[in-house]
Design a protein around this motif. Structure first.
Motif, mmCIF file in Angstrom:
data_model
loop_
_atom_site.group_PDB
_atom_site.id
_atom_site.type_symbol
_atom_site.label_atom_id
_atom_site.label_comp_id
_atom_site.label_asym_id
_atom_site.label_seq_id
_atom_site.Cartn_x
_atom_site.Cartn_y
_atom_site.Cartn_z
ATOM 1 N N LEU A 240 -6.545 -3.146 12.279
ATOM 2 C CA LEU A 240 -5.759 -3.940 11.321
ATOM 3 C C LEU A 240 -6.252 -5.385 11.188
ATOM 4 C CD1 LEU A 240 -2.074 -2.636 11.830
ATOM 5 C CD2 LEU A 240 -3.862 -1.768 10.329
ATOM 6 N N PRO A 241 -6.583 -6.067 12.300
ATOM 7 C CA PRO A 241 -7.079 -7.437 12.121
ATOM 8 C C PRO A 241 -8.429 -7.503 11.405
ATOM 9 C CG PRO A 241 -6.482 -7.034 14.420
ATOM 10 C CD PRO A 241 -6.432 -5.712 13.713
ATOM 11 N N GLU A 242 -9.230 -6.449 11.516
ATOM 12 C CA GLU A 242 -10.571 -6.445 10.919
ATOM 13 C C GLU A 242 -10.538 -6.025 9.442
ATOM 14 O OE1 GLU A 242 -13.284 -7.373 12.596
ATOM 15 O OE2 GLU A 242 -14.771 -6.842 11.055
ATOM 16 N N PHE A 243 -9.629 -5.113 9.104
ATOM 17 C CA PHE A 243 -9.582 -4.560 7.742
ATOM 18 C C PHE A 243 -8.252 -4.931 7.078
ATOM 19 C CE2 PHE A 243 -12.500 -1.897 10.134
ATOM 20 C CZ PHE A 243 -13.571 -1.746 9.282
ATOM 21 N N GLU A 244 -8.306 -6.024 6.346
ATOM 22 C CA GLU A 244 -7.112 -6.569 5.706
ATOM 23 C C GLU A 244 -6.414 -5.534 4.804
ATOM 24 O OE1 GLU A 244 -6.617 -9.988 2.463
ATOM 25 O OE2 GLU A 244 -8.298 -10.256 3.853
ATOM 26 N N LYS A 245 -7.242 -4.682 4.146
ATOM 27 C CA LYS A 245 -6.669 -3.712 3.213
ATOM 28 C C LYS A 245 -5.876 -2.625 3.932
ATOM 29 C CE LYS A 245 -9.291 -3.694 -0.964
ATOM 30 N NZ LYS A 245 -10.245 -2.941 -1.773
ATOM 31 N N VAL A 246 -6.269 -2.302 5.150
ATOM 32 C CA VAL A 246 -5.520 -1.300 5.925
ATOM 33 C C VAL A 246 -4.183 -1.916 6.349
ATOM 34 C CG1 VAL A 246 -5.581 0.284 7.902
ATOM 35 C CG2 VAL A 246 -7.708 -0.311 6.722
ATOM 36 N N GLN A 247 -4.244 -3.184 6.754
ATOM 37 C CA GLN A 247 -3.014 -3.909 7.097
ATOM 38 C C GLN A 247 -2.068 -3.961 5.893
ATOM 39 O OE1 GLN A 247 -2.088 -5.843 10.223
ATOM 40 N NE2 GLN A 247 -0.218 -5.423 9.067
ATOM 41 N N GLN A 248 -2.640 -4.153 4.708
ATOM 42 C CA GLN A 248 -1.835 -4.241 3.484
ATOM 43 C C GLN A 248 -1.119 -2.898 3.223
ATOM 44 O OE1 GLN A 248 -4.191 -3.756 0.065
ATOM 45 N NE2 GLN A 248 -2.856 -4.869 -1.348
ATOM 46 N N LEU A 249 -1.834 -1.783 3.435
ATOM 47 C CA LEU A 249 -1.204 -0.456 3.251
ATOM 48 C C LEU A 249 -0.049 -0.287 4.232
ATOM 49 C CD1 LEU A 249 -4.358 1.862 2.876
ATOM 50 C CD2 LEU A 249 -2.890 0.946 1.064
ATOM 51 N N SER A 289 2.897 1.455 -7.726
ATOM 52 C CA SER A 289 3.242 0.275 -8.528
ATOM 53 C C SER A 289 3.048 -1.021 -7.743
ATOM 54 C CB SER A 289 4.648 0.375 -9.133
ATOM 55 O OG SER A 289 5.495 1.078 -8.317
ATOM 56 N N ASN A 290 3.211 -0.995 -6.420
ATOM 57 C CA ASN A 290 3.023 -2.246 -5.654
ATOM 58 C C ASN A 290 1.554 -2.589 -5.452
ATOM 59 O OD1 ASN A 290 5.739 -2.148 -5.531
ATOM 60 N ND2 ASN A 290 5.913 -1.997 -3.300
ATOM 61 N N ILE A 291 0.679 -1.542 -5.423
ATOM 62 C CA ILE A 291 -0.771 -1.803 -5.254
ATOM 63 C C ILE A 291 -1.501 -1.151 -6.434
ATOM 64 C CG2 ILE A 291 -2.737 -1.711 -3.671
ATOM 65 C CD1 ILE A 291 -0.831 -1.086 -1.381
ATOM 66 N N PRO A 292 -1.569 -1.814 -7.574
ATOM 67 C CA PRO A 292 -2.198 -1.190 -8.748
ATOM 68 C C PRO A 292 -3.727 -1.275 -8.664
ATOM 69 C CG PRO A 292 -1.263 -3.324 -9.316
ATOM 70 C CD PRO A 292 -1.066 -3.159 -7.839
ATOM 71 N N ASP A 293 -4.320 -0.599 -7.690
ATOM 72 C CA ASP A 293 -5.763 -0.648 -7.447
ATOM 73 C C ASP A 293 -6.311 0.762 -7.616
ATOM 74 O OD1 ASP A 293 -8.323 -0.722 -6.304
ATOM 75 O OD2 ASP A 293 -7.748 -2.287 -4.886
ATOM 76 N N SER A 294 -7.261 0.934 -8.547
ATOM 77 C CA SER A 294 -7.745 2.292 -8.829
ATOM 78 C C SER A 294 -8.557 2.851 -7.657
ATOM 79 C CB SER A 294 -8.567 2.297 -10.112
ATOM 80 O OG SER A 294 -9.631 1.393 -9.966
ATOM 81 N N ASP A 295 -8.921 2.021 -6.679
ATOM 82 C CA ASP A 295 -9.639 2.513 -5.493
ATOM 83 C C ASP A 295 -8.709 3.078 -4.432
ATOM 84 O OD1 ASP A 295 -12.120 2.019 -6.419
ATOM 85 O OD2 ASP A 295 -12.313 0.054 -5.451
ATOM 86 N N LEU A 296 -7.410 2.981 -4.681
ATOM 87 C CA LEU A 296 -6.466 3.488 -3.672
ATOM 88 C C LEU A 296 -6.137 4.952 -3.948
ATOM 89 C CD1 LEU A 296 -4.525 3.069 -1.281
ATOM 90 C CD2 LEU A 296 -2.800 2.336 -2.937
ATOM 91 N N ASP A 297 -6.424 5.807 -2.980
ATOM 92 C CA ASP A 297 -6.055 7.220 -3.094
ATOM 93 C C ASP A 297 -4.758 7.464 -2.332
ATOM 94 O OD1 ASP A 297 -8.181 8.108 -4.645
ATOM 95 O OD2 ASP A 297 -9.476 8.417 -2.896
ATOM 96 N N LEU A 298 -3.892 8.289 -2.939
ATOM 97 C CA LEU A 298 -2.601 8.614 -2.310
ATOM 98 C C LEU A 298 -2.386 10.120 -2.368
ATOM 99 C CD1 LEU A 298 -0.642 5.799 -4.120
ATOM 100 C CD2 LEU A 298 -0.824 5.952 -1.632
ATOM 101 N N TRP A 299 -1.795 10.669 -1.349
ATOM 102 C CA TRP A 299 -1.487 12.091 -1.315
ATOM 103 C C TRP A 299 -0.068 12.267 -0.775
ATOM 104 C CZ3 TRP A 299 -5.857 9.822 0.587
ATOM 105 C CH2 TRP A 299 -7.104 10.320 0.203
ATOM 106 N N VAL A 300 0.619 13.292 -1.284
ATOM 107 C CA VAL A 300 1.839 13.766 -0.614
ATOM 108 C C VAL A 300 1.495 15.133 -0.054
ATOM 109 C CG1 VAL A 300 4.144 14.720 -0.987
ATOM 110 C CG2 VAL A 300 3.563 12.498 -1.942
ATOM 111 N N THR A 301 1.747 15.337 1.220
ATOM 112 C CA THR A 301 1.472 16.644 1.812
ATOM 113 C C THR A 301 2.540 16.930 2.869
ATOM 114 O OG1 THR A 301 -0.270 18.003 2.846
ATOM 115 C CG2 THR A 301 -0.206 15.710 3.494
ATOM 116 N N LYS A 302 2.506 18.161 3.366
ATOM 117 C CA LYS A 302 3.567 18.581 4.292
ATOM 118 C C LYS A 302 2.986 18.706 5.699
ATOM 119 C CE LYS A 302 7.305 21.885 4.268
ATOM 120 N NZ LYS A 302 7.603 23.281 4.349
#
Ligand code: C5P
Length: 313
Positions: A240-249, A289-302
């Motif tokens: 998390l301290p090294e990768f700001e974007k992971v911290q943001q997620l 909607s909070n992170i409108p970045d086309s590089d962000l992938d999201l999945w819903v899974t079980k």
């Protein structure tokens, strides 16, 4: 020509604690591993010529010896040279859905499927534990990928004990497409920064290990809210301290989801638990909607109770 198609599920870490260094250079771990329905499809078949060929629908995936699926086929050829001589070479098709460098054990799961597929194709009749011993030679997560479900993993991560299944629940995964995290880097950095605080006496080691009690208790009671509160991952301290974007997620999930959020393995995937598909979908659209970045992938899974298994179609 015989061909076997297998489903190779991903995993998340509900718990990852580093207990200390091991004489083999790896880390002594306590993990809780959980299979999820997000999966690759791995097809194994004989070739009319010798050798191994790996094909993949994602051109970014290496198809040479650096691919664990390739190494799994190589291992089987070495272990069973007479049967290899009888059947000829091996062709492997990988249909990738699990992202790479994600902390979801995609490569390990593909290798697990290759071991299971070759066992079937060559009619070896290996037991699950024999396949897991072979898998452990290639990677610490492969034994779990073979059996799947919910399990506590100790040692390097290869010693497994099954836990009560948690397949009723859902998870949202978030990962930046071009942001992989190297697992060796994460563990080495953890060692550099934190090895002076590793427990030393048997009492200290026991005290550290007993910290997993709460999440194990919550899993035994099938209590998702308690599980969510006791999620843990030591590798977050370096990633998390090294990768700001992971911290943001991580921060966004925490804002949107009251159940629980954590990075999986060495990242860069962050997940959020959910009680139902509709709750998971709500969290996913909140992230969109909070992170409108086309590089962000999201999945819903079980969450799932299956390790590698034969595809039904
Ligand atoms: O076992 P596997 O090849 O998946 O591990 C990848 C890397 O993660 C290792 O090379 C090592 O740097 C690190 N690792 C570790 N301790 C573990 C498991 C993995 O240090 N128990």
């Amino acid at each position: 020509m015989r061909s076997y198609s297998l489903i190779a599920p991903a995993k998340i870490n509900l718990y990852l604690q580093i207990v200390g260094d091991r004489p083999d250079g790896f880390h002594e771990l306590i993990m809780v591993l959980q299979s999820i329905e997000l999966a690759d499809r791995v097809t194994v078949r004989s070739r009319s010529v010798d050798g191994i060929r790996v094909n993949c629908d994602n051109p970014a995936v290496p198809v040479d010896q650096t691919n664990l699926a390739y190494r799994a086929a190589e291992l089987m050829m070495r272990e069973f040279p007479e049967i290899y001589a009888r059947f000829g070479g091996i062709e492997i098709d990988l249909q990738k859905r699990i992202p790479m460098g994600a902390g979801l054990a995609g490569g390990s799961s593909n290798a697990a499927a290759v071991l299971v597929g070759i066992d079937l194709m060559w009619s070896l009749g290996l037991t699950q534990s024999e396949l897991q011993d072979l898998g452990a030679k290639l990677g610490s997560d492969i034994p779990f990928c073979i059996s799947g479900g919910t399990a506590i993993a100790t040692g390097r991560g290869e010693r497994l004990a099954p836990l009560t299944g948690l397949n009723d629940f859902y998870v949202v995964l978030a990962k930046y497409r071009d942001l992989p995290v190297s697992t060796p880097w994460a563990y080495q950095t953890y060692r550099k920064n934190f090895s002076n605080s590793y427990p030393k006496t048997p009492e200290e080691i026991e005290a550290k290990k007993s910290q997993s009690r709460e999440i194990l208790n919550a899993i035994a009671h099938h209590d998702l809210r308690q599980i969510g509160q006791h999620l843990h991952n030591d590798l977050e301290k370096v990633v998390l301290p090294e990768f700001e974007k992971v911290q943001q997620l991580r921060d966004q999930f925490a804002r949107l989801n009251s159940v629980g959020t954590m990075m999986s393995g060495s990242g860069s995937t962050v997940f959020a638990l959910a009680e139902s598909r509709s709750q998971a979908e709500e969290i996913m659209s909140g992230m969109r909607s909070n992170i409108p970045d086309s590089d962000l992938d999201l999945w819903v899974t079980k969450l799932s109770q299956s390790g590698v298994h034969l595809a039904t179609h």
